[in-house]
Write a protein that holds these residues in place. Sequence first.
Motif, PDB file in Angstrom:
ATOM      1  N   ASN A 218       0.808  -1.223   0.000  1.00  0.00           N
ATOM      2  CA  ASN A 218       0.000   0.000   0.000  1.00  0.00           C
ATOM      3  C   ASN A 218       0.839   1.270   0.000  1.00  0.00           C
TER       4      ASN A 218
ATOM      5  N   LEU B  84      -7.007   2.935  -4.078  1.00  0.00           N
ATOM      6  CA  LEU B  84      -6.015   3.965  -4.390  1.00  0.00           C
ATOM      7  C   LEU B  84      -5.904   4.168  -5.902  1.00  0.00           C
TER       8      LEU B  84
ATOM      9  N   SER C 227       1.121   4.168  -2.886  1.00  0.00           N
ATOM     10  CA  SER C 227       0.829   5.582  -2.605  1.00  0.00           C
ATOM     11  C   SER C 227       1.992   6.473  -3.024  1.00  0.00           C
TER      12      SER C 227
ATOM     13  N   HIS D 161      -7.529  -2.306  -0.790  1.00  0.00           N
ATOM     14  CA  HIS D 161      -7.072  -0.948  -0.500  1.00  0.00           C
ATOM     15  C   HIS D 161      -6.315  -0.374  -1.697  1.00  0.00           C
ATOM     16  N   ILE D 162      -5.454  -1.176  -2.276  1.00  0.00           N
ATOM     17  CA  ILE D 162      -4.688  -0.719  -3.442  1.00  0.00           C
ATOM     18  C   ILE D 162      -5.622  -0.432  -4.610  1.00  0.00           C
TER      19      ILE D 162
END
Length: 157
Positions: free
Chosen positions: A63, A108, A67, A104-105
């Motif tokens: 992650n 993003l 980011s 989560h990725i």
Amino acid sequence: METFIFLVFVDGESVLHLSCIYGHAAKVKLLLSNGADPNMRAQKLETSLYMTALSWCAYGGHNEAVSTLLQDSRTNVNLVVLREDKTRMTALDIAESMGEMGEHIGGLLRGAGGLRFEELLQQAQGSEDAVTGMPQVIDYSLVRNGLEAEAEAEVAE
């Protein structure tokens, strides 16, 4: 430092790729701030696997490294990569294939404008740019002999 940043190992991966594979976000940031190309594809000659730093980070579920890459304005979130079986995909495809680990990725990437490969194709239908950003097959016997220009010319034909 510059020579180190642009170093490509015998397996076709750069220092940035390796930093992404292992999820070292601080190293990713350092490399990017010193000119490493976030969009360079690793070219594994023996397997024809083409991956970018972002796709390696997505595959590893890293992650923070994802980011960091997305904070760099040069990062193309929709570059198409090839798996060893010649399947084309984006970093979002990879994240979504990772199940819960990639959720989560995936968020993003979507937030940064990321699309799945099929969505890119749908967007490109009827456009002359339909294959922009998609890796082409190159005769690697030419590349191994240091004749990259000839290899690129052969792809163009």
